[in-house]
Design an enzyme around this catalytic site. Structure first.
Site, PDB file in Angstrom:
ATOM      1  N   GLY A 104     -17.019   4.738   5.705  1.00  0.00           N
ATOM      2  CA  GLY A 104     -18.281   4.798   4.957  1.00  0.00           C
ATOM      3  C   GLY A 104     -18.988   6.134   5.113  1.00  0.00           C
ATOM      4  CE  LYS A 106      -3.830   0.029   2.406  1.00  0.00           C
ATOM      5  NZ  LYS A 106      -4.847   0.173   3.459  1.00  0.00           N
ATOM      6  CE  LYS A 164      -2.366  -3.092  10.464  1.00  0.00           C
ATOM      7  NZ  LYS A 164      -2.858  -2.118   9.476  1.00  0.00           N
TER       8      LYS A 164
HETATM    9  P1  NAD Z   1     -15.576   1.534  11.742  1.00  0.00           P
HETATM   10  O1  NAD Z   1     -15.495   0.580  12.876  1.00  0.00           O
HETATM   11  O2  NAD Z   1     -15.547   3.000  11.994  1.00  0.00           O
HETATM   12  O3  NAD Z   1     -16.917   1.251  10.903  1.00  0.00           O
HETATM   13  C1  NAD Z   1     -17.286  -0.010  10.433  1.00  0.00           C
HETATM   14  C2  NAD Z   1     -18.722   0.073   9.906  1.00  0.00           C
HETATM   15  O4  NAD Z   1     -19.071  -1.191   9.354  1.00  0.00           O
HETATM   16  C3  NAD Z   1     -19.775   0.373  10.971  1.00  0.00           C
HETATM   17  O5  NAD Z   1     -20.738   1.254  10.437  1.00  0.00           O
HETATM   18  C4  NAD Z   1     -20.429  -0.983  11.216  1.00  0.00           C
HETATM   19  O6  NAD Z   1     -21.779  -0.882  11.623  1.00  0.00           O
HETATM   20  C5  NAD Z   1     -20.340  -1.572   9.840  1.00  0.00           C
HETATM   21  N1  NAD Z   1     -20.471  -3.028   9.831  1.00  0.00           N
HETATM   22  C6  NAD Z   1     -19.954  -3.912  10.715  1.00  0.00           C
HETATM   23  N2  NAD Z   1     -20.368  -5.161  10.387  1.00  0.00           N
HETATM   24  C7  NAD Z   1     -21.124  -5.026   9.256  1.00  0.00           C
HETATM   25  C8  NAD Z   1     -21.824  -5.935   8.447  1.00  0.00           C
HETATM   26  N3  NAD Z   1     -21.860  -7.235   8.714  1.00  0.00           N
HETATM   27  N4  NAD Z   1     -22.476  -5.432   7.371  1.00  0.00           N
HETATM   28  C9  NAD Z   1     -22.468  -4.120   7.109  1.00  0.00           C
HETATM   29  N5  NAD Z   1     -21.850  -3.222   7.839  1.00  0.00           N
HETATM   30  C10 NAD Z   1     -21.181  -3.671   8.915  1.00  0.00           C
HETATM   31  O7  NAD Z   1     -14.405   1.100  10.740  1.00  0.00           O
HETATM   32  P2  NAD Z   1     -13.720   1.980   9.612  1.00  0.00           P
HETATM   33  O8  NAD Z   1     -12.525   2.662  10.170  1.00  0.00           O
HETATM   34  O9  NAD Z   1     -14.759   2.750   8.895  1.00  0.00           O
HETATM   35  O10 NAD Z   1     -13.131   0.827   8.655  1.00  0.00           O
HETATM   36  C11 NAD Z   1     -13.946   0.158   7.683  1.00  0.00           C
HETATM   37  C12 NAD Z   1     -13.038  -0.635   6.750  1.00  0.00           C
HETATM   38  O11 NAD Z   1     -12.106   0.240   6.128  1.00  0.00           O
HETATM   39  C13 NAD Z   1     -12.191  -1.734   7.395  1.00  0.00           C
HETATM   40  O12 NAD Z   1     -12.020  -2.783   6.458  1.00  0.00           O
HETATM   41  C14 NAD Z   1     -10.849  -1.048   7.624  1.00  0.00           C
HETATM   42  O13 NAD Z   1      -9.775  -1.974   7.720  1.00  0.00           O
HETATM   43  C15 NAD Z   1     -10.776  -0.218   6.358  1.00  0.00           C
HETATM   44  N6  NAD Z   1      -9.843   0.921   6.439  1.00  0.00           N
HETATM   45  C16 NAD Z   1     -10.033   1.918   7.348  1.00  0.00           C
HETATM   46  C17 NAD Z   1      -9.162   3.016   7.360  1.00  0.00           C
HETATM   47  C18 NAD Z   1      -9.369   4.173   8.313  1.00  0.00           C
HETATM   48  O14 NAD Z   1      -8.643   5.172   8.159  1.00  0.00           O
HETATM   49  N7  NAD Z   1     -10.315   4.122   9.224  1.00  0.00           N
HETATM   50  C19 NAD Z   1      -8.071   3.064   6.468  1.00  0.00           C
HETATM   51  C20 NAD Z   1      -7.899   2.023   5.555  1.00  0.00           C
HETATM   52  C21 NAD Z   1      -8.803   0.958   5.555  1.00  0.00           C
END
Ligand code: NAD
Length: 414
Positions: free
Chosen positions: A228, A96, A108
């Site tokens: 999201g 990445k 990590k």
């Molecule tokens: P978060 O915990 O803030 O949000 C996760 C969301 O997913 C919540 O709204 C939750 O309700 C929802 N969710 C959980 N289970 C679910 C299901 N079965 N069906 C539908 N929705 C569901 O996490 P985030 O930081 O938004 O991360 C989301 C993804 O993005 C992860 O894969 C994470 O690794 C990736 N990511 C995050 C970042 C970051 O900066 N936060 C960076 C790179 C990648």
């Protein structure tokens, strides 16, 4: 501890690198150098719990590859975290960071723990114990940790405090994802969602001949957390029609478009997004809606061989890490769906972490609009080189991203 999922994740990350490297005709020793981690620190952590008893936890910091710069990567607190998972995530961070054009390698960290079962004081003692364990192997020019699943800016503030106490001097660039009050960057919270939107817009510019006008494009977003929500909010502000949103308990659909800010206000009141509009949908239904763009932004493996044939979107923006299984990815790419891979789509987070690191090292204090502007330039540049590779070599964006990353890493290896 069942380490099968972690093993599978590691095997598939390594297989993807090997497949790409073999196509690039790299020799076996070079392939090994790209696959094997340079260091794997494994340790136990003893924490005094609130009841006075001592408890032992297992932790890791895996430093995968430093050809392009200091190791960079988050720290995960999760009950199912095992060494193989941490190594897989460190490996994917090397890819990445190279895709994003950052002067970083990949690393990590992780602890096998369910943080929800700890009190706040226990969580602080565990975080400090972890920081103390890794102090001698990290540093602003060595390895720069950040938050990941279940770790927060507050946890980073405890860790950097512990690190600086042991070292005896300030070193704000050693951790990123810090609270703004101690040197965190403005714009970091929204960075992953914002970066995803910049990449999507850059892609649509390239394929506009085969897509309707921006303002009439429909988007479905699965997951309404940090990634999201900000993606949906910014896409709506940019004029896209966000027609579906979901969280872990289901979703809502409105063909005329939803306002993500209003959906969040509803979720804050009721605890869920479904119910915001009369049309409730399941998470499964969201993935197969008749939309132009599908944005999985929650979990891994949500699109698999079971539902891939029902996906109707023409573009998939992988905002979560690994939301498509290998089978679904191959099926949909063959069908002509344009898939923007996670290593590029969600690299806005690590890109703004890099901007936080630069500010920490140099003593800069950039405004939010400066940070957003730099993010845009950097992530669009990253997209352009992957797009170019994909067009010239007639390969899907994911394969192009891995090839660009491996070229950059191996060309920096002496
Ligand atoms: P978060 O915990 O803030 O949000 C996760 C969301 O997913 C919540 O709204 C939750 O309700 C929802 N969710 C959980 N289970 C679910 C299901 N079965 N069906 C539908 N929705 C569901 O996490 P985030 O930081 O938004 O991360 C989301 C993804 O993005 C992860 O894969 C994470 O690794 C990736 N990511 C995050 C970042 C970051 O900066 N936060 C960076 C790179 C990648």
């Amino acid at each position: 501890m069942d380490n099968a999922p972690g093993k599978k994740m590691l095997e598939s990350a390594q297989a993807l690198i090997r497949k790409t490297a073999e196509k690039m005709k790299l020799d076996e020793e070079m392939i090994k150098r790209v696959i094997e981690p340079e260091f794997a620190h494994e340790f136990s952590l003893t924490v005094t719990m609130d009841n006075g008893k001592k408890k032992v936890f297992r932790g890791w910091r895996i430093q995968h590859n430093s050809a392009l710069g200091p190791y960079k990567g988050g720290i995960r607190f999760h009950p199912e975290t095992v060494r193989e998972e941490v190594q897989a995530l460190a490996t994917l961070m090397s890819i990445k960071c190279a895709v994003a054009g950052l002067p970083y390698g990949g690393g990590k960290g992780g602890i096998t723990v369910d943080p929800k079962k700890l009190s706040k004081t226990e969580l602080e003692r565990l975080s400090r114990a972890f920081a103390a364990r890794i102090t001698h192997v990290i540093g602003e020019d060595v390895d720069v940790p950040a938050p990941d699943v279940n770790t927060t800016p507050e946890i980073m503030s405890w860790m950097i405090d512990e690190y600086q106490k042991i070292k005896g001097y300030k070193s704000p660039a050693t951790f990123t994802g810090k609270p703004v009050s101690i040197g965190g960057s403005l714009g970091r919270t929204e960075a992953t969602g914002r970066g995803g939107l910049f990449v999507l817009q850059a892609l649509l510019e390239k394929i506009k001949g085969s897509m309707p006008k921006f303002s009439s494009l429909t988007i479905a977003v699965q997951g309404f957390g940090n990634v999201g929500y900000y993606f949906a909010k910014l896409a709506h502000e940019a004029g896209f029609k966000v027609v579906a949103i979901s969280d872990s308990r289901g979703g809502v659909y409105d063909k005329d478009g939803l306002d993500p800010v209003a959906v969040l206000a509803y979720k804050k009141k009721k605890g869920v997004v479904s119910g915001y509009s009369s049309k409730k949908i399941t998470n499964e239904e969201l993935l197969t809606l008749p939309v132009d763009i599908l944005v999985p932004a929650a979990l891994e493996n949500v699109v698999s061989e079971k539902n891939a044939a029902k996906v109707k979107a023409k573009v998939i923006l992988e905002m979560a890490n690994g939301p498509l299984t290998e089978e679904a990815y191959l099926f949909l790419s063959k069908k002509g769906v344009v898939i923007i891979p996670d290593v590029l789509a969600n690299s806005g987070g690590v890109t703004v972490s890099y901007l936080e690191w630069v500010q920490g090292k140099a003593g800069y204090w950039w405004s939010e609009s400066e940070v957003n502007q730099k993010l845009k330039e950097m992530i669009v540049r990253a997209f352009e080189s992957i797009w170019e590779k994909s067009v010239t070599k007639k390969m899907p964006l994911k394969q192009a991203a891995f090839e660009v990353a491996i070229e950059r890493i191996t060309s920096a290896m002496v």
